[in-house]
Design a protein around this motif. Structure first.
Motif, PDB file in Angstrom:
ATOM      1  N   LEU A  24     -27.092 -18.032  39.207  1.00 33.92           N
ATOM      2  CA  LEU A  24     -26.525 -17.700  37.980  1.00 33.92           C
ATOM      3  C   LEU A  24     -27.099 -16.423  37.954  1.00 33.92           C
ATOM      4  O   LEU A  24     -25.968 -15.125  36.815  1.00 33.92           O
ATOM      5  CB  LEU A  24     -27.043 -18.526  36.916  1.00 33.92           C
ATOM      6  N   GLN A  28     -24.658 -13.712  36.541  1.00 34.43           N
ATOM      7  CA  GLN A  28     -24.570 -12.805  35.662  1.00 34.43           C
ATOM      8  C   GLN A  28     -25.863 -12.166  35.021  1.00 34.43           C
ATOM      9  O   GLN A  28     -25.281 -11.490  33.951  1.00 34.43           O
ATOM     10  CB  GLN A  28     -23.936 -13.907  34.199  1.00 34.43           C
ATOM     11  N   THR A  33     -28.497 -15.154  31.225  1.00 39.26           N
ATOM     12  CA  THR A  33     -28.021 -16.731  32.144  1.00 39.26           C
ATOM     13  C   THR A  33     -29.144 -17.192  30.691  1.00 39.26           C
ATOM     14  O   THR A  33     -30.676 -17.370  30.632  1.00 39.26           O
ATOM     15  CB  THR A  33     -28.782 -17.077  32.882  1.00 39.26           C
ATOM     16  N   GLN A  37     -27.483 -23.356  31.214  1.00 39.50           N
ATOM     17  CA  GLN A  37     -25.779 -23.066  32.555  1.00 39.50           C
ATOM     18  C   GLN A  37     -27.549 -23.720  33.249  1.00 39.50           C
ATOM     19  O   GLN A  37     -26.086 -23.861  33.968  1.00 39.50           O
ATOM     20  CB  GLN A  37     -26.172 -21.654  31.961  1.00 39.50           C
TER      21      GLN A  37
END
Length: 198
Positions: A24, A28, A33, A37
């Motif tokens: 993650l 991103q 994050t 998530q």
């Protein structure tokens, strides 16, 4: 978003959390994050995450330790052999290129995010990075003073020509690309050492 194959294939809870966070953060960014998530992708609860990591920042710091701790230990092993400067610098370049390529997602996450963080814990990690740089520069400086390496550029410029490639490796290296990491390391070492030969 469901768990990736990478995360699904990792057995331990702590390892699954780190694998999910690594993916993650690389995809991103750290700031974008959320903890939710991470736990969703890892397939664990928030309680499971906080059992191993006190905060989201701890995930990034653990990634740094995984990526850089190995490189620092390898540097100490290589330099500790006491071999000639050319062999030593070539071995360092090989280790940092091949080692970074082997942990490319972790490297991407760490290199983008850690520089923006400034607290006591990250300053200690940055001190390790400074020690790494100074060890490489000391090797080059000593070899230049001994007349083994040409003084065509300062140890700082030579070292940054190496670190510039390796620190940006995550932006352009692809494991399935035309050149394996070992071949890239060899070319970089040839370039640097050709310029340094007295």
């Amino acid at each position: 978003m469901g768990r990736s194959r990478t995360v699904a294939g990792v057995a331990g809870v702590r390892e699954r959390i780190l694998a999910a966070a690594t993916e993650l953060f690389a995809e991103q960014g750290y700031a974008a994050t959320s903890v939710q998530q991470v736990v969703d992708r890892a397939g664990v609860t928030k309680g499971g995450l906080y059992h191993y990591f006190g905060a989201k920042e701890d995930l990034l710091i653990e990634m740094y330790r995984a990526v850089f701790g190995e490189r620092l230990a390898a540097l100490d092993r290589i330099v500790g052999q006491g071999r000639d400067p050319e062999w030593t610098l070539r071995a360092i370049i090989d280790d940092i290129v091949v080692g970074t390529a082997a942990m490319i997602k972790e490297s991407a996450a760490v290199s983008r995010e850690l520089a923006a963080m400034d607290n006591e814990r990250t300053q200690r990690l940055q001190a390790d990075w400074r020690r790494y740089q100074e060890t490489v520069r000391g090797l080059i400086r000593d070899a230049q003073e001994a007349g083994v390496f040409a003084a065509v550029a300062s140890p700082e410029i030579v070292s940054w020509s190496i670190f510039g490639v390796t620190n940006s490796l995550h932006t352009w290296y692809r494991p399935d690309g035309p050149k394996p990491a070992a071949a890239i390391a060899e070319e970089l070492a040839d370039l640097v050492l050709t310029g340094l030969r007295a």
